[in-house]
Write a protein that holds these residues in place. Structure first.
Motif, PDB file in Angstrom:
ATOM      1  N   TYR A 163      61.617  -2.003  31.310  1.00 40.61           N
ATOM      2  CA  TYR A 163      60.644  -1.269  32.248  1.00 40.61           C
ATOM      3  C   TYR A 163      60.201  -2.282  33.390  1.00 40.61           C
ATOM      4  CZ  TYR A 163      56.921   1.510  34.191  1.00 40.61           C
ATOM      5  OH  TYR A 163      56.029   2.424  35.011  1.00 40.61           O
ATOM      6  N   ARG A 164      60.199  -1.791  34.600  1.00 52.16           N
ATOM      7  CA  ARG A 164      59.662  -2.477  35.773  1.00 52.16           C
ATOM      8  C   ARG A 164      58.312  -1.914  36.128  1.00 52.16           C
ATOM      9  NH1 ARG A 164      59.470  -0.702  40.495  1.00 52.16           N
ATOM     10  NH2 ARG A 164      61.146   0.644  39.971  1.00 52.16           N
ATOM     11  N   PHE A 165      57.091  -2.380  35.991  1.00 56.11           N
ATOM     12  CA  PHE A 165      55.883  -2.029  36.330  1.00 56.11           C
ATOM     13  C   PHE A 165      55.915  -1.358  37.662  1.00 56.11           C
ATOM     14  CE2 PHE A 165      54.599  -5.720  33.274  1.00 56.11           C
ATOM     15  CZ  PHE A 165      54.257  -4.802  32.290  1.00 56.11           C
ATOM     16  N   GLN A 166      54.951  -0.223  37.861  1.00 51.72           N
ATOM     17  CA  GLN A 166      55.030   0.657  38.975  1.00 51.72           C
ATOM     18  C   GLN A 166      53.727   0.539  39.735  1.00 51.72           C
ATOM     19  OE1 GLN A 166      57.237   3.604  36.973  1.00 51.72           O
ATOM     20  NE2 GLN A 166      58.555   3.969  38.981  1.00 51.72           N
ATOM     21  N   LYS A 198      40.616  17.209  37.595  1.00 52.73           N
ATOM     22  CA  LYS A 198      41.857  17.114  38.460  1.00 52.73           C
ATOM     23  C   LYS A 198      42.214  15.769  38.800  1.00 52.73           C
ATOM     24  CE  LYS A 198      43.546  19.302  42.986  1.00 52.73           C
ATOM     25  NZ  LYS A 198      43.086  20.161  44.077  1.00 52.73           N
ATOM     26  N   VAL A 199      43.517  15.617  38.697  1.00 52.46           N
ATOM     27  CA  VAL A 199      44.144  14.275  38.766  1.00 52.46           C
ATOM     28  C   VAL A 199      45.473  14.401  39.640  1.00 52.46           C
ATOM     29  CG1 VAL A 199      44.887  12.311  37.341  1.00 52.46           C
ATOM     30  CG2 VAL A 199      43.255  13.914  36.659  1.00 52.46           C
ATOM     31  N   LEU A 200      45.225  13.578  40.672  1.00 54.50           N
ATOM     32  CA  LEU A 200      46.423  13.234  41.538  1.00 54.50           C
ATOM     33  C   LEU A 200      47.018  11.972  41.515  1.00 54.50           C
ATOM     34  CD1 LEU A 200      48.195  13.822  44.102  1.00 54.50           C
ATOM     35  CD2 LEU A 200      46.413  13.119  45.583  1.00 54.50           C
ATOM     36  N   VAL A 201      48.137  11.731  41.057  1.00 57.08           N
ATOM     37  CA  VAL A 201      48.960  10.370  41.018  1.00 57.08           C
ATOM     38  C   VAL A 201      49.985  10.269  41.808  1.00 57.08           C
ATOM     39  CG1 VAL A 201      49.985   8.744  39.172  1.00 57.08           C
ATOM     40  CG2 VAL A 201      48.485  10.769  38.483  1.00 57.08           C
ATOM     41  N   GLU A 202      49.860   9.383  42.770  1.00 57.96           N
ATOM     42  CA  GLU A 202      51.067   8.850  43.952  1.00 57.96           C
ATOM     43  C   GLU A 202      51.440   7.709  43.919  1.00 57.96           C
ATOM     44  OE1 GLU A 202      48.983  10.881  47.834  1.00 57.96           O
ATOM     45  OE2 GLU A 202      47.354   9.892  46.331  1.00 57.96           O
ATOM     46  N   PRO A 203      52.641   7.547  44.227  1.00 60.48           N
ATOM     47  CA  PRO A 203      53.357   6.251  44.309  1.00 60.48           C
ATOM     48  C   PRO A 203      52.668   5.650  45.443  1.00 60.48           C
ATOM     49  CG  PRO A 203      54.920   7.740  45.322  1.00 60.48           C
ATOM     50  CD  PRO A 203      53.657   8.437  44.590  1.00 60.48           C
ATOM     51  N   LEU A 204      52.763   4.265  45.385  1.00 58.43           N
ATOM     52  CA  LEU A 204      52.064   3.190  46.262  1.00 58.43           C
ATOM     53  C   LEU A 204      53.329   2.645  47.013  1.00 58.43           C
ATOM     54  CD1 LEU A 204      48.923   1.646  45.096  1.00 58.43           C
ATOM     55  CD2 LEU A 204      48.945   2.942  47.019  1.00 58.43           C
ATOM     56  N   GLY A 205      53.374   2.470  48.333  1.00 53.92           N
ATOM     57  CA  GLY A 205      54.369   1.586  49.117  1.00 53.92           C
ATOM     58  C   GLY A 205      55.655   2.521  48.911  1.00 53.92           C
ATOM     59  N   ASP A 206      56.672   1.948  48.471  1.00 51.03           N
ATOM     60  CA  ASP A 206      58.122   2.338  48.433  1.00 51.03           C
ATOM     61  C   ASP A 206      58.267   3.493  47.248  1.00 51.03           C
ATOM     62  OD1 ASP A 206      60.653   2.893  47.737  1.00 51.03           O
ATOM     63  OD2 ASP A 206      61.522   0.771  48.151  1.00 51.03           O
ATOM     64  N   VAL A 207      58.214   4.691  47.849  1.00 47.56           N
ATOM     65  CA  VAL A 207      58.219   5.918  47.027  1.00 47.56           C
ATOM     66  C   VAL A 207      59.579   5.863  46.097  1.00 47.56           C
ATOM     67  CG1 VAL A 207      58.525   8.360  46.950  1.00 47.56           C
ATOM     68  CG2 VAL A 207      57.234   7.271  48.715  1.00 47.56           C
ATOM     69  N   GLU A 208      60.465   5.487  46.639  1.00 50.64           N
ATOM     70  CA  GLU A 208      61.820   5.262  45.537  1.00 50.64           C
ATOM     71  C   GLU A 208      61.368   4.391  44.442  1.00 50.64           C
ATOM     72  OE1 GLU A 208      65.429   6.231  44.206  1.00 50.64           O
ATOM     73  OE2 GLU A 208      64.420   7.048  45.933  1.00 50.64           O
ATOM     74  N   LYS A 209      61.066   3.036  44.794  1.00 53.63           N
ATOM     75  CA  LYS A 209      60.596   2.300  43.686  1.00 53.63           C
ATOM     76  C   LYS A 209      59.347   2.639  42.794  1.00 53.63           C
ATOM     77  CE  LYS A 209      59.112  -2.733  43.442  1.00 53.63           C
ATOM     78  NZ  LYS A 209      58.925  -3.979  44.512  1.00 53.63           N
ATOM     79  N   ASN A 210      58.443   3.254  43.118  1.00 49.87           N
ATOM     80  CA  ASN A 210      57.152   3.504  42.412  1.00 49.87           C
ATOM     81  C   ASN A 210      56.986   5.189  42.156  1.00 49.87           C
ATOM     82  OD1 ASN A 210      56.172   0.791  42.311  1.00 49.87           O
ATOM     83  ND2 ASN A 210      55.647   1.073  44.591  1.00 49.87           N
ATOM     84  N   GLY A 211      58.212   5.714  42.342  1.00 52.63           N
ATOM     85  CA  GLY A 211      58.213   7.129  41.876  1.00 52.63           C
ATOM     86  C   GLY A 211      58.201   7.379  40.546  1.00 52.63           C
ATOM     87  N   ALA A 212      57.304   7.127  39.608  1.00 47.56           N
ATOM     88  CA  ALA A 212      57.442   6.865  38.217  1.00 47.56           C
ATOM     89  C   ALA A 212      57.900   8.565  37.866  1.00 47.56           C
ATOM     90  CB  ALA A 212      55.985   6.704  37.494  1.00 47.56           C
ATOM     91  N   LEU A 213      58.585   8.564  36.469  1.00 48.16           N
ATOM     92  CA  LEU A 213      59.059   9.592  36.000  1.00 48.16           C
ATOM     93  C   LEU A 213      57.892  10.405  35.314  1.00 48.16           C
ATOM     94  CD1 LEU A 213      62.263   8.153  34.095  1.00 48.16           C
ATOM     95  CD2 LEU A 213      62.190   9.803  36.109  1.00 48.16           C
ATOM     96  N   VAL A 214      57.778  11.560  35.184  1.00 49.83           N
ATOM     97  CA  VAL A 214      56.617  12.404  34.657  1.00 49.83           C
ATOM     98  C   VAL A 214      57.046  13.083  33.259  1.00 49.83           C
ATOM     99  CG1 VAL A 214      55.199  14.385  34.641  1.00 49.83           C
ATOM    100  CG2 VAL A 214      55.694  12.877  36.953  1.00 49.83           C
TER     101      VAL A 214
END
Length: 310
Positions: A184-187, A269-285
């Motif tokens: 795993y690569r931390f996101q 209510k919880v919103l979770v978003e990728p920071l920076g590079d969406v492809e790199k930090n778009g974590a699997l749900v």
């Protein structure tokens, strides 16, 4: 009382299906005649639950694992929204993951589980609305835990593992968690809870918890309450991998509250978003053992939305 059953025939390696004559006899003793529907593929349980609720079932029993229970709950909530008629959810747990049932303290023996359902009164518990990254409102409901990061990769690995159903869920989830964590690569993500200040984190895992357990017995949210109208949001931040792998054992007893890499927050209510590079930090749900996609995603508690009988 009119009763319907949604059976996942491959849950737990087909264990419940193999013992179905015993289960059917017990169902008939406790409830009389019942309507049985069997799933064939992912998503069927939702549709079958809607059909059973629409046909007038007062109680719909999900016979399977967490994924089956979650889909049936989704179907019942959709049916109630469309018709205004409430059907209660019951659980006959059998599957690779039975974490929602574990959190309720349900027995895994057929007769004991059905005896409990028959003797239980209906009660209201919270459900969750998941809004996908395209903004499709109420893309699905669920009942236990949504998580992202390491857990999404782990669930995909567990579901693809040929040993699924033949070895214990705890052993399979633990082994796959360790293997996926090594890779795993931390996101980097941003977490916004209600109207609070966003929290930015380089994370291994974020759990948005309605219930207590996930991952085959990990008590990720030891203080979660199904009826309090709030999530427990557990953030596992990046740290040394060897140390975190060693400390995974703390999750099974809920002894991780004060771990230096753990932050626990609460909200509706919880919103979770990728920071920076969406492809790199778009974590699997991951949602109740299933994998619907990636962040960004929004999770909103629905207080007392689901009627539970077990």
């Amino acid at each position: 009382m009119k009763v319907g059953v949604v059976l996942n025939p491959i849950a737990g390696g087909g264990k419940l299906k193999r013992h179905w004559s015993e289960a059917a006899a017990s169902l008939k003793r406790h409830f009389g005649d019942f309507e049985l529907r069997e799933t064939q593929t992912s998503g069927d349980a939702e549709r079958l639950a809607i059909d059973l609720a629409a046909s007038g079932c007062d109680l719909v029993i999900a016979a399977g694992g967490d994924g089956t229970a979650s889909e049936v709950a989704d179907g019942l909530l959709q049916a109630e929204h469309e018709t205004g008629r409430t059907s209660a959810l019951g659980l006959l747990p059998c599957g690779t993951g039975i974490d929602f049932a574990r959190g309720l303290g349900l027995p895994d023996e057929i007769e004991e589980a059905l005896t409990r359902i028959a003797g239980a009164g209906a009660r209201k518990v919270d459900a969750v609305c998941y809004i996908d990254d395209h903004g499709a409102l109420a893309s699905r409901h669920f009942i236990n835990i949504a998580s992202l990061g390491l857990s999404g990769a782990t669930d995909r690995a567990v579901n693809a593992d040929k040993r699924k159903g033949r070895v214990s869920a705890k052993a399979l989830f633990f082994w796959r968690t360790v293997l996926e964590f090594i890779r795993y690569r931390f996101q980097e993500v941003r977490i916004t809870i209600d109207d609070g200040e966003p929290v930015e984190a380089r994370m291994a895992l974020v759990a948005v918890a309605n219930g207590k357990f996930f991952g085959g017995g990990m008590m990720i949210a030891p203080d979660a309450d199904l009826s309090d109208g709030q999530f427990d949001v557990v953030i596992l931040r990046a740290a040394g991998k060897l140390g975190l792998i060693r400390d995974i054992r703390l999750l099974y007893g809920g002894r991780h509250r004060n771990h230096p890499a753990i932050t626990i927050l609460r909200g509706r209510k919880v919103l979770v978003e990728p920071l920076g590079d969406v492809e790199k930090n778009g974590a699997l749900v991951d949602i109740d053992g299933e994998s619907p996609g990636r962040i960004p995603a929004t999770f909103e508690i629905l207080p007392g939305a689901l009627t539970l009988r077990c």
